[in-house]
Write a protein that holds these residues in place. Structure first.
Motif, PDB file in Angstrom:
ATOM      1  N   PRO A   3      -4.551  -8.673  -8.184  1.00  0.00           N
ATOM      2  CA  PRO A   3      -4.517  -7.301  -7.663  1.00  0.00           C
ATOM      3  C   PRO A   3      -4.528  -6.249  -8.766  1.00  0.00           C
ATOM      4  N   TYR A   4      -3.986  -6.581  -9.943  1.00  0.00           N
ATOM      5  CA  TYR A   4      -3.992  -5.633 -11.054  1.00  0.00           C
ATOM      6  C   TYR A   4      -5.412  -5.436 -11.578  1.00  0.00           C
ATOM      7  N   VAL A  80       8.371  -4.038  -8.124  1.00  0.00           N
ATOM      8  CA  VAL A  80       7.994  -4.806  -9.310  1.00  0.00           C
ATOM      9  C   VAL A  80       6.516  -4.636  -9.642  1.00  0.00           C
ATOM     10  N   ASP A  81       5.711  -4.282  -8.651  1.00  0.00           N
ATOM     11  CA  ASP A  81       4.266  -4.120  -8.873  1.00  0.00           C
ATOM     12  C   ASP A  81       3.866  -2.680  -9.173  1.00  0.00           C
ATOM     13  N   VAL A  82       4.788  -1.752  -9.092  1.00  0.00           N
ATOM     14  CA  VAL A  82       4.438  -0.335  -9.247  1.00  0.00           C
ATOM     15  C   VAL A  82       3.892  -0.044 -10.648  1.00  0.00           C
ATOM     16  N   PHE A  83       4.633  -0.420 -11.683  1.00  0.00           N
ATOM     17  CA  PHE A  83       4.195  -0.114 -13.048  1.00  0.00           C
ATOM     18  C   PHE A  83       2.864  -0.788 -13.386  1.00  0.00           C
ATOM     19  N   TYR A  85       0.460  -1.671 -11.389  1.00  0.00           N
ATOM     20  CA  TYR A  85      -0.589  -1.005 -10.619  1.00  0.00           C
ATOM     21  C   TYR A  85      -0.981   0.310 -11.288  1.00  0.00           C
ATOM     22  N   ILE A  86       0.018   1.119 -11.650  1.00  0.00           N
ATOM     23  CA  ILE A  86      -0.271   2.433 -12.223  1.00  0.00           C
ATOM     24  C   ILE A  86      -0.973   2.303 -13.568  1.00  0.00           C
ATOM     25  N   VAL A  87      -0.520   1.378 -14.399  1.00  0.00           N
ATOM     26  CA  VAL A  87      -1.175   1.158 -15.690  1.00  0.00           C
ATOM     27  C   VAL A  87      -2.621   0.727 -15.481  1.00  0.00           C
ATOM     28  N   SER A  88      -2.851  -0.177 -14.534  1.00  0.00           N
ATOM     29  CA  SER A  88      -4.215  -0.643 -14.247  1.00  0.00           C
ATOM     30  C   SER A  88      -5.097   0.503 -13.780  1.00  0.00           C
ATOM     31  N   GLN A  89      -4.544   1.390 -12.951  1.00  0.00           N
ATOM     32  CA  GLN A  89      -5.308   2.528 -12.442  1.00  0.00           C
ATOM     33  C   GLN A  89      -5.687   3.493 -13.567  1.00  0.00           C
TER      34      GLN A  89
END
Length: 234
Positions: A3-4, A80-83, A85-89
């Protein structure tokens, strides 16, 4: 697909098509030159649609830190997936903008510095009034996220949702985009702004970092407000 990785690819696609559109309209000696707000709103809507189709099956296609944070606050997305996800975006947005800079490099060289090419990559106010610029971004993002959540009550034919989201983005742009450029997405603004600032863009304009916090904080506040009201009424 991770997902990342999907968030990276989806956001890259979004910025690749969105800023590519803006470059074609804004730079000298392109066949598509000539600013047209209808083209801008539909172009960004199609960019979002394509990105959601690409990333949706693997990550849910947030493609937007404000969406990720709002869903985490609401409890439907794990913190746990927030950071990641944001870095990937943000990285995806940076890479998408970098590709557009390379693609249009000769046209940047043909465009005088007096033309504000920063606007290809990041937003800015038509009238600089920071409190109202912030309110504009809050309202535009609220409208986007609130409608996005309400649309979820409908049952569409499989595969139709991304098209509806693309039209929603177009509607937001037409109604609420003309004051600040409707960032409604911190990654969409920050990643390309950073790429424009760091990379050797010919005839570069000022990156306007004094304004850069508005399209970050405004969308986050608008998304949180939308989720809060949605949860209250649903």
């Amino acid at each position: 697909m991770s997902p990342y990785v999907a968030e990276f690819i989806g956001t890259m696609i979004l910025i690749l098509f969105g800023t590519g559109l803006m470059a074609g309209l804004s730079l000298n000696k392109t066949y598509s030159g000539g600013f047209n707000w209808v083209a801008v709103t539909f172009g960004w809507g199609f960019a979002v649609m394509i990105a959601v189709y690409a990333a949706g099956p693997f990550s849910g296609a947030h493609l937007n830190p404000a969406i990720t944070l709002a869903f985490a606050m609401e409890g439907s997305f794990p913190w746990v997936d927030v950071f990641p996800y944001i870095v990937s975006q943000i990285i995806g947005a940076f890479v998408g903008a970098s590709i557009v800079i390379l693609y249009y490099y000769t046209h940047f060289k043909s465009t005088p510095k007096e033309i504000n090419t920063k606007g290809i990559f990041s937003t800015g106010p038509a009238i600089r009034n920071t409190p109202f610029n912030l309110i504009n971004e809050v309202i535009a993002t609220f409208a986007f996220v609130f409608c996005l959540l309400l649309i979820g009550f409908n049952h569409f034919t499989e595969g139709l949702n991304p098209l509806i989201v693309g039209f929603l983005i177009t509607a937001i742009g037409m109604s609420f985009g003309s004051t600040t450029g409707y960032a409604i997405n911190p990654a969409r603004d920050f990643g390309p702004r950073l790429a424009y600032f760091l990379l050797p863009v010919p005839n570069k304009s000022n990156s306007d970092w004094t304004y850069a916090w508005v399209p970050i904080i405004g969308p986050i506040l608008g998304a949180l407000l939308a989720v809060g009201i949605y949860n209250y009424i649903s």
